[in-house]
Design a protein around this motif. Structure first.
Motif, PDB file in Angstrom:
ATOM      1  N   PRO A  44      40.241 -28.653  61.890  1.00 40.36           N
ATOM      2  CA  PRO A  44      41.198 -29.425  62.049  1.00 40.36           C
ATOM      3  C   PRO A  44      41.582 -29.969  63.401  1.00 40.36           C
ATOM      4  O   PRO A  44      42.094 -31.100  63.624  1.00 40.36           O
ATOM      5  N   ASP A  45      41.230 -29.170  64.423  1.00 40.95           N
ATOM      6  CA  ASP A  45      41.637 -29.490  65.940  1.00 40.95           C
ATOM      7  C   ASP A  45      40.690 -30.612  65.970  1.00 40.95           C
ATOM      8  O   ASP A  45      40.960 -31.497  66.871  1.00 40.95           O
ATOM      9  N   ASP A  46      39.492 -30.434  65.663  1.00 38.96           N
ATOM     10  CA  ASP A  46      38.496 -31.781  66.097  1.00 38.96           C
ATOM     11  C   ASP A  46      38.755 -33.213  65.318  1.00 38.96           C
ATOM     12  O   ASP A  46      38.817 -34.166  65.755  1.00 38.96           O
ATOM     13  N   GLU A  47      39.367 -32.890  64.005  1.00 36.51           N
ATOM     14  CA  GLU A  47      39.848 -34.042  63.206  1.00 36.51           C
ATOM     15  C   GLU A  47      41.062 -34.691  64.047  1.00 36.51           C
ATOM     16  O   GLU A  47      41.225 -35.953  64.243  1.00 36.51           O
ATOM     17  N   PHE A  48      41.901 -33.965  64.403  1.00 39.80           N
ATOM     18  CA  PHE A  48      43.293 -34.255  65.238  1.00 39.80           C
ATOM     19  C   PHE A  48      42.869 -34.975  66.337  1.00 39.80           C
ATOM     20  O   PHE A  48      43.302 -35.986  66.534  1.00 39.80           O
ATOM     21  N   LEU A  49      41.727 -34.673  67.254  1.00 35.96           N
ATOM     22  CA  LEU A  49      41.711 -34.924  68.532  1.00 35.96           C
ATOM     23  C   LEU A  49      40.880 -36.176  68.248  1.00 35.96           C
ATOM     24  O   LEU A  49      41.143 -37.182  68.851  1.00 35.96           O
ATOM     25  N   ILE A  50      39.655 -36.349  67.327  1.00 42.28           N
ATOM     26  CA  ILE A  50      39.114 -37.654  67.263  1.00 42.28           C
ATOM     27  C   ILE A  50      39.900 -38.677  66.649  1.00 42.28           C
ATOM     28  O   ILE A  50      39.922 -39.973  67.045  1.00 42.28           O
ATOM     29  N   SER A  51      40.521 -38.574  65.514  1.00 37.80           N
ATOM     30  CA  SER A  51      41.390 -39.525  65.076  1.00 37.80           C
ATOM     31  C   SER A  51      42.499 -40.042  65.942  1.00 37.80           C
ATOM     32  O   SER A  51      42.743 -41.249  66.009  1.00 37.80           O
ATOM     33  N   ARG A  52      43.054 -39.091  66.796  1.00 41.10           N
ATOM     34  CA  ARG A  52      43.869 -39.572  67.763  1.00 41.10           C
ATOM     35  C   ARG A  52      43.749 -40.431  68.694  1.00 41.10           C
ATOM     36  O   ARG A  52      43.797 -41.366  69.355  1.00 41.10           O
ATOM     37  N   ILE A  53      42.451 -40.147  69.381  1.00 42.17           N
ATOM     38  CA  ILE A  53      41.625 -40.946  70.294  1.00 42.17           C
ATOM     39  C   ILE A  53      41.159 -42.285  69.621  1.00 42.17           C
ATOM     40  O   ILE A  53      41.698 -43.463  70.361  1.00 42.17           O
ATOM     41  N   LEU A  54      40.797 -42.152  68.569  1.00 40.78           N
ATOM     42  CA  LEU A  54      40.468 -43.802  67.867  1.00 40.78           C
ATOM     43  C   LEU A  54      41.666 -44.362  67.554  1.00 40.78           C
ATOM     44  O   LEU A  54      41.643 -45.686  67.793  1.00 40.78           O
ATOM     45  N   PHE A  55      42.811 -43.717  67.160  1.00 47.24           N
ATOM     46  CA  PHE A  55      43.943 -44.254  66.800  1.00 47.24           C
ATOM     47  C   PHE A  55      44.473 -45.118  68.229  1.00 47.24           C
ATOM     48  O   PHE A  55      44.887 -46.351  68.040  1.00 47.24           O
ATOM     49  N   LEU A  56      44.528 -44.088  69.313  1.00 47.44           N
ATOM     50  CA  LEU A  56      45.073 -44.798  70.509  1.00 47.44           C
ATOM     51  C   LEU A  56      44.119 -46.198  71.002  1.00 47.44           C
ATOM     52  O   LEU A  56      44.655 -47.013  71.484  1.00 47.44           O
ATOM     53  N   LEU A  57      42.919 -46.122  70.645  1.00 46.52           N
ATOM     54  CA  LEU A  57      41.904 -47.173  70.883  1.00 46.52           C
ATOM     55  C   LEU A  57      41.962 -48.451  70.191  1.00 46.52           C
ATOM     56  O   LEU A  57      41.593 -49.384  70.743  1.00 46.52           O
TER      57      LEU A  57
END
Length: 386
Positions: free
Chosen positions: A30-43
């Motif tokens: 879930p740490d990877d999911e959180f980080l990747i989703s957060r980056i893409l969300f901000l983009l």
């Protein structure tokens, strides 16, 4: 810590740089999911990043669907209520936020997320409603549904609609209405105007294609009870009454529009039935603001029943209350009270005319000019009271 810079002017290059997207498919962390989703969300904000290559070359839609399916399996396995860890809850929220933004900015990609509808409703059915109700993850689950093709008209990829499962066709409708009921009690009108709109939108979209059983359940829970018109509509302690009060709130324009639109949808988009369901007083503003004519029968009393349980009683078209349940006129006003009321109305009309907002004729002044007012002495008042 390693730092990487993405060249957002080169979409193909950035797809390779963001190769971690595949982890949405492969990795259970879930740490990877959180980080990747957060980056893409901000983009999705204030960048020239084109997300289409992420769908075509990196299976972004499939990755998001798979992550939500994994969350759904966690919520539905076993009989006990699943309690997600903080990082799992945060990861779920970020993925849902990403889904909403992409479906909002890339509407042609919404069909890629049709498989996620089932996962979202599985989570929604099992998740414990927080207090107050419209906070994570409930708010993000509902927001994620707003832009999706809930009826699956376009892709036709769902074997059966997951909103109305065979084991209980009403379960998801009941959960959404329960969330709404709690939210109306827990939030101020101003707060609801910010957080409540998506829930009304989802309910309206569901009602449009709902099966007969859940549609009747929605009618029973959200529309004023036609068989209980002892008091004016909007004055009982029910969800329907609380919604009607909100539909006239001056400080919650989004809720006002959303509630009226939902109730109009539930009235078959028929103005006459809308007036009968909610009363002329609550219906008139919505109909006029949408350039819909008020039905000619709107100010006529109608029957509130079919006689199955006895003779039907006529209903006041403005208040929605049965005429035989309306309070009597009470004691008659004295002449002195009538005079004071006439003076008050005179002043109010004069003030309104002075504003210049609208040209009105003061009925008291008109009556004076036409000689229709007369002085009443105390003897007349004594005779009138006898």
């Amino acid at each position: 810590m390693q730092r990487q810079t993405l060249d957002l002017s080169k979409p193909k290059s950035e797809c390779r740089e963001l190769s971690g997207i595949e982890k949405l498919n492969e990795n259970q962390d879930p740490d990877d999911e959180f980080l990747i989703s957060r980056i893409l969300f901000l983009l999705t904000y204030n960048t020239n990043l084109n997300f289409d290559p992420l769908f075509e070359s990196h299976n972004l839609g499939e990755g998001i669907n798979n992550r939500l399916a994994r969350h759904a399996r966690q919520f539905t396995k076993g009989d006990k209520k699943y309690q997600a860890s903080d990082i799992e809850s945060a990861a779920l929220s970020e993925t849902l936020k990403l889904l909403f933004n992409i479906s909002n900015y890339y509407p042609d990609r919404t069909t890629d997320f049709t498989p996620a509808i089932e996962s979202i409703f599985k989570i929604l059915h099992k998740v414990v409603i927080p207090q107050p109700s419209l906070q994570a993850p409930i708010n993000y689950l509902i927001n994620a549904l707003v832009n999706l093709d809930l009826e699956d008209r376009k892709s036709k990829s769902l074997r059966m609609n997951p909103i109305f499962p065979k084991f209980d066709q009403n379960c998801n409708v009941d959960k959404l209405i329960n969330i709404l009921d709690q939210a109306v009690k827990q939030y101020t009108p101003e707060q609801l105007d910010t957080v409540g709109g998506p829930l009304l939108t989802v309910l309206r979209k569901i009602y449009d294609f709902a099966l007969e059983i859940p549609k009747k359940r929605m009618d029973r829970l959200l529309l004023p009870d036609k068989g209980k018109r002892d008091v004016p509509i909007g004055q009982s302690d029910t969800l329907a009454s609380r919604l009607l009060k909100l539909s006239t709130s001056a400080v919650a324009p989004n809720m006002r529009e959303g509630i009226s639109a939902l109730l109009f949808e539930m009235s078959g988009k028929d103005a006459d039935q809308f007036v009968k369901n909610v009363g002329y007083g609550f219906a008139a503003g919505f109909l006029m603001s949408h350039n819909m004519s008020i039905p000619e029968s709107a100010q006529e009393a109608w029957s509130n029943g079919n006689g199955a349980e006895g003779p039907a009683s006529p209903v006041n078209p403005v208040t929605g209350q049965r005429l035989d349940a309306e309070p009597s006129g009470g004691p008659r006003m004295t002449n002195e009270e009538r005079e004071r009321e006439a003076e008050r109305l005179f002043v109010l009309f004069e003030r309104l005319r002075a504003t210049g907002v609208m040209d009105v004729t003061n009925p008291v002044r008109q009556a004076m000019e036409e000689g229709r007012l007369q002085e009443i002495d105390s003897e007349d008042e004594d005779e009138d009271s006898n």
